[in-house]
Design a protein around this motif. Structure first.
Motif, PDB file in Angstrom:
ATOM      1  N   PRO A 103       0.855  -1.390  -0.083  1.00  0.00           N
ATOM      2  CA  PRO A 103       0.073  -0.133  -0.043  1.00  0.00           C
ATOM      3  C   PRO A 103       0.808   1.213  -0.056  1.00  0.00           C
ATOM      4  O   PRO A 103       0.661   2.175  -0.932  1.00  0.00           O
ATOM      5  CB  PRO A 103      -0.889  -0.294   1.202  1.00  0.00           C
ATOM      6  CG  PRO A 103      -0.787  -1.570   1.653  1.00  0.00           C
ATOM      7  CD  PRO A 103       0.383  -2.062   1.090  1.00  0.00           C
ATOM      8  N   VAL A 104       1.875   1.288   0.782  1.00  0.00           N
ATOM      9  CA  VAL A 104       2.591   2.599   0.847  1.00  0.00           C
ATOM     10  C   VAL A 104       3.501   2.854  -0.395  1.00  0.00           C
ATOM     11  O   VAL A 104       3.507   3.923  -0.769  1.00  0.00           O
ATOM     12  CB  VAL A 104       3.837   2.339   2.262  1.00  0.00           C
ATOM     13  CG1 VAL A 104       4.677   1.407   2.109  1.00  0.00           C
ATOM     14  CG2 VAL A 104       4.211   4.010   2.490  1.00  0.00           C
ATOM     15  N   HIS A 105       3.994   1.830  -1.127  1.00  0.00           N
ATOM     16  CA  HIS A 105       4.697   2.015  -2.395  1.00  0.00           C
ATOM     17  C   HIS A 105       3.658   2.519  -3.426  1.00  0.00           C
ATOM     18  O   HIS A 105       4.219   3.457  -4.199  1.00  0.00           O
ATOM     19  CB  HIS A 105       5.508   0.856  -2.829  1.00  0.00           C
ATOM     20  CG  HIS A 105       6.745   0.620  -1.996  1.00  0.00           C
ATOM     21  ND1 HIS A 105       8.005   0.873  -2.759  1.00  0.00           N
ATOM     22  CD2 HIS A 105       7.193   0.485  -0.767  1.00  0.00           C
ATOM     23  CE1 HIS A 105       8.987   0.652  -1.860  1.00  0.00           C
ATOM     24  NE2 HIS A 105       8.646   0.585  -0.714  1.00  0.00           N
ATOM     25  N   MET A 106       2.591   1.767  -3.471  1.00  0.00           N
ATOM     26  CA  MET A 106       1.447   2.224  -4.651  1.00  0.00           C
ATOM     27  C   MET A 106       1.072   3.499  -4.304  1.00  0.00           C
ATOM     28  O   MET A 106       1.008   4.250  -5.454  1.00  0.00           O
ATOM     29  CB  MET A 106       0.542   1.109  -4.572  1.00  0.00           C
ATOM     30  CG  MET A 106       0.814  -0.301  -4.761  1.00  0.00           C
ATOM     31  SD  MET A 106      -0.575  -1.474  -5.329  1.00  0.00           S
ATOM     32  CE  MET A 106      -1.425  -1.713  -3.698  1.00  0.00           C
ATOM     33  N   GLU A 107       0.768   3.872  -3.172  1.00  0.00           N
ATOM     34  CA  GLU A 107       0.044   5.199  -3.093  1.00  0.00           C
ATOM     35  C   GLU A 107       0.829   6.201  -3.061  1.00  0.00           C
ATOM     36  O   GLU A 107       0.820   7.147  -3.916  1.00  0.00           O
ATOM     37  CB  GLU A 107      -0.642   5.252  -1.568  1.00  0.00           C
ATOM     38  CG  GLU A 107      -1.402   6.526  -1.300  1.00  0.00           C
ATOM     39  CD  GLU A 107      -2.258   6.744  -0.123  1.00  0.00           C
ATOM     40  OE1 GLU A 107      -2.372   5.626   0.618  1.00  0.00           O
ATOM     41  OE2 GLU A 107      -2.480   7.716   0.299  1.00  0.00           O
ATOM     42  N   TYR A 108       1.954   6.415  -2.360  1.00  0.00           N
ATOM     43  CA  TYR A 108       3.193   7.273  -2.411  1.00  0.00           C
ATOM     44  C   TYR A 108       4.203   7.542  -3.277  1.00  0.00           C
ATOM     45  O   TYR A 108       4.460   8.551  -3.558  1.00  0.00           O
ATOM     46  CB  TYR A 108       3.704   7.363  -0.729  1.00  0.00           C
ATOM     47  CG  TYR A 108       2.706   7.670   0.285  1.00  0.00           C
ATOM     48  CD1 TYR A 108       2.148   9.012   0.481  1.00  0.00           C
ATOM     49  CD2 TYR A 108       2.082   6.505   0.930  1.00  0.00           C
ATOM     50  CE1 TYR A 108       0.929   9.220   1.419  1.00  0.00           C
ATOM     51  CE2 TYR A 108       1.008   6.826   1.876  1.00  0.00           C
ATOM     52  CZ  TYR A 108       0.513   8.037   2.219  1.00  0.00           C
ATOM     53  OH  TYR A 108      -0.376   8.415   3.031  1.00  0.00           O
ATOM     54  N   LYS A 109       4.660   6.238  -3.694  1.00  0.00           N
ATOM     55  CA  LYS A 109       5.860   6.387  -4.780  1.00  0.00           C
ATOM     56  C   LYS A 109       5.053   6.486  -5.966  1.00  0.00           C
ATOM     57  O   LYS A 109       5.615   7.076  -6.783  1.00  0.00           O
ATOM     58  CB  LYS A 109       6.601   5.191  -4.421  1.00  0.00           C
ATOM     59  CG  LYS A 109       8.017   5.019  -5.502  1.00  0.00           C
ATOM     60  CD  LYS A 109       8.813   3.983  -4.984  1.00  0.00           C
ATOM     61  CE  LYS A 109       8.351   2.617  -5.643  1.00  0.00           C
ATOM     62  NZ  LYS A 109       9.068   1.577  -5.599  1.00  0.00           N
ATOM     63  N   LEU A 110       4.440   5.062  -6.397  1.00  0.00           N
ATOM     64  CA  LEU A 110       3.955   5.354  -7.844  1.00  0.00           C
ATOM     65  C   LEU A 110       2.904   5.742  -8.032  1.00  0.00           C
ATOM     66  O   LEU A 110       2.379   6.092  -9.151  1.00  0.00           O
ATOM     67  CB  LEU A 110       3.549   3.494  -7.836  1.00  0.00           C
ATOM     68  CG  LEU A 110       4.473   2.582  -7.851  1.00  0.00           C
ATOM     69  CD1 LEU A 110       4.048   1.152  -7.617  1.00  0.00           C
ATOM     70  CD2 LEU A 110       5.608   2.637  -8.872  1.00  0.00           C
ATOM     71  N   LYS A 111       1.936   6.349  -6.917  1.00  0.00           N
ATOM     72  CA  LYS A 111       1.068   6.855  -7.257  1.00  0.00           C
ATOM     73  C   LYS A 111      -0.452   6.400  -8.124  1.00  0.00           C
ATOM     74  O   LYS A 111      -0.510   6.925  -9.282  1.00  0.00           O
ATOM     75  CB  LYS A 111       1.054   8.291  -7.730  1.00  0.00           C
ATOM     76  CG  LYS A 111       1.945   9.220  -6.689  1.00  0.00           C
ATOM     77  CD  LYS A 111       1.999  10.732  -7.038  1.00  0.00           C
ATOM     78  CE  LYS A 111       2.819  11.880  -6.553  1.00  0.00           C
ATOM     79  NZ  LYS A 111       3.533  11.071  -5.028  1.00  0.00           N
ATOM     80  N   MET A 112      -0.453   4.984  -7.784  1.00  0.00           N
ATOM     81  CA  MET A 112      -1.166   4.186  -8.782  1.00  0.00           C
ATOM     82  C   MET A 112      -2.133   3.640  -7.787  1.00  0.00           C
ATOM     83  O   MET A 112      -1.924   3.118  -6.709  1.00  0.00           O
ATOM     84  CB  MET A 112      -0.387   3.048  -9.416  1.00  0.00           C
ATOM     85  CG  MET A 112       0.502   3.882 -10.567  1.00  0.00           C
ATOM     86  SD  MET A 112       1.642   2.390 -11.206  1.00  0.00           S
ATOM     87  CE  MET A 112       0.755   1.601 -12.292  1.00  0.00           C
ATOM     88  N   THR A 113      -3.165   3.148  -8.196  1.00  0.00           N
ATOM     89  CA  THR A 113      -4.141   2.616  -7.446  1.00  0.00           C
ATOM     90  C   THR A 113      -4.022   0.814  -7.815  1.00  0.00           C
ATOM     91  O   THR A 113      -3.177   0.395  -8.737  1.00  0.00           O
ATOM     92  CB  THR A 113      -5.690   2.518  -7.972  1.00  0.00           C
ATOM     93  OG1 THR A 113      -5.675   1.933  -9.551  1.00  0.00           O
ATOM     94  CG2 THR A 113      -6.050   4.213  -8.139  1.00  0.00           C
ATOM     95  N   PRO A 114      -4.560  -0.137  -6.809  1.00  0.00           N
ATOM     96  CA  PRO A 114      -4.115  -1.513  -7.070  1.00  0.00           C
ATOM     97  C   PRO A 114      -4.399  -1.868  -8.293  1.00  0.00           C
ATOM     98  O   PRO A 114      -3.740  -2.649  -8.806  1.00  0.00           O
ATOM     99  CB  PRO A 114      -4.866  -2.241  -5.859  1.00  0.00           C
ATOM    100  CG  PRO A 114      -4.877  -0.822  -4.921  1.00  0.00           C
ATOM    101  CD  PRO A 114      -4.918   0.132  -5.502  1.00  0.00           C
TER     102      PRO A 114
END
Ligand SMILES: CC(=O)SCCNC(=O)CCNC(=O)[C@H](O)C(C)(C)COP(=O)(O)OP(=O)(O)OC[C@H]1O[C@@H](n2cnc3c(N)ncnc32)[C@H](O)[C@@H]1OP(=O)(O)O
Ligand SMILES: CC(C)C(=O)C(=O)O
Ligand SMILES: [Mg+2]
Length: 506
Positions: A103-114
């Motif tokens: 969750p932390v990588h997707m939301e803050y780093k990639l800025k992508m939804t699951p």
């Protein structure tokens, strides 16, 4: 018994160690040694990261005869295209595609939804599979990923043709029990119509990388990823030599073997140590200087009666041999050549002549030449960064005034030898000032350490310097080895300056 494959990422994740910067030639030398050591696949770099990374991957791809070569890519088509180009001459090419799933990588780093991450896995694994037969997929930060989402990500990669599934413990967060359970869960639940192999990729932030890797093997992993000496980002990756020796010593428990040629471990570890500029801690498992030393009376008594009382690994197993062929100043070329063979070094006749000449110089100064001395002599002179080399250091010493140094430096590219004079409040400072004058660039010296390679007053010295390039903030470590501590210091500092020059010229 199951056979576990070994993927070495010393040249990719290992090079992410702060201060470590291998030259292209050093990477090729290391890859050749890894092939001899029995590594089944080498992650030679991240081809899209820089022209040098691309060049290293393509040169290693050409040089390997039995080992597979792979390159790391983001879920970005341009990265995969670069990898395909860099690996076009590999006999056994593979590609490694990754994207974070926590969750932390997707939301803050990639800025992508699951959902976007899942779509990206499907698209990029499919694309990678259109260019490569063998595709590895990694859900980055897998151990902080929701279990069901991890299964979905892995299943998507498998459905789109991934052949290796690598489970990274990116921040060294997991525990052996937990990590073993993740492998068991994925292996039991991923559905596939083609063969897939699972692998652990562990970092050592909590000191559990080896235990976690072995837990993954116990729970069905068929390949392991790691680096030699455990070099890598932050606290490093798992040390592959520890995994290989653990599998060998505890085959009764793991019921698994590997193709690692264990008696080439010491030579491999020394090469990585030399080129990375990171010395092996004395108490390091398997290859540390104290790994086979017994100090206390009860232990010594036991070992004298039967080595098995306190020794589970013999030095010979990892390539540390008794000095069966002692060398000294009266030894000839044949004995020296035999010793190099015994220590697993191979050279052309021309290289051998150069090393023999250096050996004779050392033997004139040092009573007994140990195996450690020979390794240090070879690795000390075998600097792949030999465009700019140290020819000579002269000092005029004055105990009540400033010291004066004259340093001769040779530049191979322009075939020019230069002598530079400088003063300093101490001998080392005078030498470093002369080298600074030669390079005429800003360098910040962060630390300077001296160690003795062997015992005794005539021991060879190993000097390590850590520097920073003020222009870029990049850290570099470099080592010098010589009978003379001042010459070793000059070698190390010159090498560090050469790294910075190379970086500034890019
Ligand atoms: C856990 C690991 O070890 S991961 C591997 C780490 N290794 C490296 O980073 C290799 C060296 N890296 C580099 O040279 C550079 O970062 C490059 C060339 C890869 C990219 O450089 P840049 O384009 O300048 O991007 P930068 O590094 O600043 O940021 C990374 C970008 O990639 C994205 N990204 C990160 N991982 C992935 C991935 N697996 N798939 C897709 N995109 C990703 C980030 O979200 C960010 O995107 P943004 O620019 O839209 O915000
Ligand atoms: C790119 C991946 C495999 C990685 O190095 C990590 O997550 O540690
Ligand atoms: Mg990693």
């Amino acid at each position: 018994m199951r056979k576990i494959e070994f993927l070495d990422t010393s040249l990719r994740d290992g090079e992410q160690t702060p201060g470590v910067n291998f030259s292209v030639q050093e990477k090729i030398d290391i890859a050749k040694q890894l092939e001899k050591w029995g590594i089944s696949a080498i992650e030679a770099g991240f081809p899209a990261a820089s022209p040098d990374s691309f060049l290293a991957v393509s040169e290693i791809a050409k040089a390997m005869t039995s080992t597979a070569v792979t390159g790391l890519c983001r879920c970005v088509k341009g990265d995969i295209d670069k990898a395909s180009l860099a690996l076009k001459d590999a006999k056994y090419p593979q590609v490694h595609v990754f994207i974070a799933t926590s969750p932390v990588h997707m939301e803050y780093k990639l800025k992508m939804t699951p959902d976007e991450v899942i779509a990206s896995i499907a698209e990029h694994v499919t694309y990678a599979r259109s260019l490569f037969e063998i595709v590895e997929f990694s859900p980055e930060d897998a151990t902080r990923t929701d279990k069901d989402f991890l299964l979905k990500a892995v299943q998507t990669a498998v459905d789109n043709g991934a052949t290796y599934i690598n489970i990274p413990d990116t921040v060294g967060y997991t525990t052996p029990e937990e990590f073993g359970q993740i492998f068991k869960f994925l292996i039991e639940n991923v559905k596939t119509d083609h063969k897939i192999i699972f692998s652990p990729h562990c970092h050592d932030d909590l000191g559990m990388a080896t235990a976690n890797t072995l837990a993954a093997i116990k729970n069905g992993a068929g390949r392991v990823e790691g680096t030699v000496n455990g070099i890598g980002e932050r606290a490093g990756n798992v040390a592959l030599e520890e995994v290989a020796v653990a599998l060998h010593i505890r085959k009764d428990y793991y019921q698994a073997t590997s193709d690692i040629v264990l008696n080439r471990t010491k030579t491999t570890a020394d090469m990585i140590s030399r080129y990375s500029g990171l010395s092996i801690p004395k108490n390091k498992a398997v290859t540390g200087g104290n790994a086979f030393a017994h100090e206390s009376g009860i232990h010594q008594d036991g070992v004298l009666k039967n080595p098995e009382t306190y020794e589970i690994i013999t030095p010979e197993l990892v390539g540390i041999k008794f000095n069966s062929l002692p060398l000294g100043k009266l030894s000839g070329r044949h004995a020296f050549k035999e010793k190099l063979k015994e220590l697993e070094f191979e050279f052309t006749d021309e290289e051998l002549n150069q090393h023999f000449a250096n050996f004779k110089k050392l033997a004139d100064k040092k009573k007994e030449i140990t195996d450690e001395d020979v390794r240090a002599l070879i690795l000390g002179h075998n600097s792949a960064d030999s465009e700019i080399t140290l020819e000579d250091v002269r000092l005029s010493y004055n105990s009540s005034d400033e010291q004066e140094a004259r340093v001769s430096i040779f530049n191979k590219a322009i075939q020019e030898s230069k002598e530079i004079d400088a003063k300093g409040s101490g001998s080392v400072e005078a030498i470093f000032n002369a080298i600074d004058n030669y390079f005429d660039q800003d360098v910040t010296l962060e630390s300077y350490e001296i160690d003795a390679i062997t015992s005794g007053i005539d021991a060879q010295a190993e000097v390590q310097v850590n520097v920073t390039n003020p222009k870029t903030g990049t850290h570099f470590s470099a080592r010098g080895i010589d009978y003379d501590v001042l010459k070793a210091s000059a070698q190390a500092y010159l090498r560090a300056n050469a790294f910075i020059k190379r970086e500034n010229e890019k």
